[in-house]
Every structure is written in structure tokens, then in C-alpha cells.
Design an enzyme around this catalytic site. Structure first.
Site, PDB file in Angstrom:
ATOM      1  N   SER A   1       0.808  -1.217   0.000  1.00 10.80           N
ATOM      2  CA  SER A   1       0.000   0.000   0.000  1.00 10.80           C
ATOM      3  C   SER A   1       0.841   1.267   0.000  1.00 10.80           C
ATOM      4  CB  SER A   1      -0.921   0.015   1.230  1.00 10.80           C
ATOM      5  OG  SER A   1      -0.169  -0.129   2.421  1.00 10.80           O
TER       6      SER A   1
ATOM      7  N   HIS B   1      -2.353  -3.014  -6.141  1.00 10.66           N
ATOM      8  CA  HIS B   1      -2.846  -2.644  -4.820  1.00 10.66           C
ATOM      9  C   HIS B   1      -4.366  -2.659  -4.778  1.00 10.66           C
ATOM     10  CE1 HIS B   1      -3.382   0.640  -1.548  1.00 10.66           C
ATOM     11  NE2 HIS B   1      -3.415  -0.561  -1.006  1.00 10.66           N
TER      12      HIS B   1
ATOM     13  N   GLU C   1      -4.883  -0.010  -7.775  1.00 12.25           N
ATOM     14  CA  GLU C   1      -3.776   0.845  -8.212  1.00 12.25           C
ATOM     15  C   GLU C   1      -2.702  -0.052  -8.841  1.00 12.25           C
ATOM     16  OE1 GLU C   1      -3.595   4.696  -5.268  1.00 12.25           O
ATOM     17  OE2 GLU C   1      -2.834   2.797  -4.461  1.00 12.25           O
TER      18      GLU C   1
ATOM     19  N   ASN D   1      -3.450   6.444  -0.740  1.00 13.48           N
ATOM     20  CA  ASN D   1      -2.904   6.576   0.618  1.00 13.48           C
ATOM     21  C   ASN D   1      -2.091   7.847   0.814  1.00 13.48           C
ATOM     22  OD1 ASN D   1      -4.094   4.335   1.749  1.00 13.48           O
ATOM     23  ND2 ASN D   1      -2.474   2.960   1.078  1.00 13.48           N
TER      24      ASN D   1
END
Length: 278
Positions: A116, A135, A147, A185
Site C-alpha cells: 500500500s 494494490h 492501483e 494513501n
């Protein structure tokens, strides 16, 4: 396609389910022991049977998904065409896992990591092939985004393959160049960190912070509730990666987040976080 999922925790079992419920995919769900891997499959079984009890899928459908999942350790992945690593968010663990896998799988097997926030390039350091980021988001069988991240050595062909696989699973892939935290993130975890700060400074209660963001920003889940779902240890680890990689004080984890992790209050998975789950 035969896919090895390495790591049978919350994310790994969710990823395994996402593949197994898609026609054309067979999954090897692996962990450091067969018992841990079977625990991951049991988690999938409980999820599927819960959907059966609510009339959302048939018993036959649930059993069909489970029949496509074989459990064991990574040594069973000899004939996999794709590996999706979902082990601990730790660079050494991930790199070592792939080092061991390169002696088990064939030379054409694609290595993908569900990290992540960590460097795709560094995860692939010293391996006999590049690594690509794949991800998923929790819960992996439900969330639509993947992702797809390129490290410095990731080939365009690998990116195309993972984007196509993501689409097969009913996901929407977004292509991301390697950067700390990628897209989601990089934005999300600092927001959670700021929500922690607001609570720690006594500005608002946990419930009111979450209500404010749900109703004021139209978020489906408040940031502190989401932190509990993600795991406060994961939030802390991502903030530390952001602070280290981007060398900026604005990404420093709030001391209260560290305190929560030290106390073992990690969120839903431990029964206690910003909310009480027992």
C-alpha cells in the site's frame, strides 16, 4: 489462469476471493503454514455463507468459489502464472518472499505486490524479474479500485497484464508511477492522521469528527472509523513511509497514533481502536 496469493490475512483472503469468484481463475491461497492458509479460506467461507443466508448468492455459487481455492504454503505455487503477494507491510518480508518464490515458480510467472505504500523498485531488488504493484482495497471482493504501479524496472507488458487481470475481476485499474503512498494513501492516510490530531487536541469527539466528515464532506465512512477498519498499525506504517520517502514534517505520524499502536488498540482486528468492537 492459476494465481498464487501469498498471505492469508484480511487482504490476502479478500484478494483470493476476488479471483476465485471470477471465471477462468484458480487460486492457491498460501501462508507460512497450511493452518494459517486454511484460516484464510475459512474467513472466505464465512463471508460467502453469510451472503447465502441473506439470499444474495446460492449455496451452489458459494461452494463453486470455494472449490477454486487450494490452501498451503508457497511451495504449491509451482505452476502459477501470477503471484500476488499480500504479506506484511515490511520491505524485508516482501523481498525475501519473492526471493524464495523465484526458485519455486516458472520464469514467466508475473510477480505482483499488494503493497500500500512501499517502493516497487526496492521490493524487486536483486530478483530475477521485475515486480509490479497491484494494490487492492479492503474489502477486496467489493472495492472496485486497483492501483497498478510501475517500479523503475517494471515493463509495459507487465502493466498491461495486471490492468487486464484487474478488469477481468470487475475492477477499475488506475495506472500510477512509483511514489510513496501512490495516490489513495498519499491523500487518505494524512487525512486520518489529521483526524487523530483533532481528537487528541480535544477539539471534537471521535463520533463528532466522523459525523462531520460524513455529512460535511459526503464521506461514506468517517476517518477514525476508517482507521479502525484499515488498522491503526497499518496507518502508522504508511505515515512513516511517507515521512521517510518525502522527507517532510507534514507527514509525521501524530504521537497519539503511535500511542494507540503501542497500546495494542489497532481497531476492529483487536476489538479496540477509536471505537469498541467487543
Amino acid at each position: 489462469m492459476k494465481v498464487g496469493v501469498i498471505g492469508a490475512g484480511t487482504m490476502g483472503s479478500g484478494i483470493a476471493q476476488a479471483f476465485a469468484q471470477t471465471d477462468g481463475y484458480e487460486v492457491y491461497l498460501c501462508d507460512i503454514s497450511k493452518e494459517f492458509a486454511e484460516g484464510g479460506k475459512s474467513r472466505i467461507k464465512n463471508t460467502l455463507y453469510g451472503r447465502v443466508s441473506k439470499g444474495k448468492i446460492t449455496q451452489e455459487d458459494a461452494d463453486s468459489v470455494l472449490s477454486r481455492i487450494t490452501t498451503g504454503t508457497k511451495e504449491i505455487c509451482t505452476d502459477c502464472q501470477l503471484i500476488v503477494e499480500a504479506a506484511l507491510e515490511n520491505m524485508e518480508v516482501k523481498n525475501t518472499t519473492f526471493r524464495e518464490l523465484q526458485d519455486i515458480v516458472g520464469p514467466d510467472c508475473v510477480f505482483a505486490t499488494n503493497t500500500s505504500s512501499l517502493s516497487i523498485t526496492e521490493i524487486g531488488k536483486g530478483l530475477d524479474r521485475p515486480v509490479v504493484g497491484m494494490h487492492f482495497f479492503n474489502p477486496a471482493p467489493v472495492m472496485k479500485l486497483v492501483e497498478v504501479t510501475a517500479g523503475l524496472n517494471t515493463t509495459p507488458e507487465m502493466m498491461s497484464t495486471i490492468k487486464k487481470v484487474s478488469e477481468d475481476l470487475g475492477k477499475t485499474p488506475v495506472e500510477v508511477e512509483e511514489a510513496a503512498g501512490f495516490v489513495v494513501n498519499r491523500i487518505l492516510i494524512p487525512m486520518i492522521n489529521e483526524a487523530v490530531a483533532i481528537y487528541a487536541e480535544g477539539i471534537a469527539s471521535v463520533e463528532d469528527i466522523d459525523t462531520a466528515m460524513r455529512l460535511g464532506a459526503n464521506h461514506p465512512v468517517g476517518p477514525l472509523q476508517l482507521a479502525d477498519i484499515i488498522g491503526l498499525d497499518i496507518c502508522l506504517a504508511i505515515m512513516e513511509v511517507l515521512a521517510d520517502e518525502l522527507n517532510s514534517t507534514k507527514f509525521q505520524p501524530h504521537p497519539y497514533l503511535r500511542k494507540m499502536v503501542r497500546a495494542g488498540k489497532l481497531g476492529k482486528k483487536t476489538g479496540h481502536g477509536f471505537y469498541d468492537y467487543e
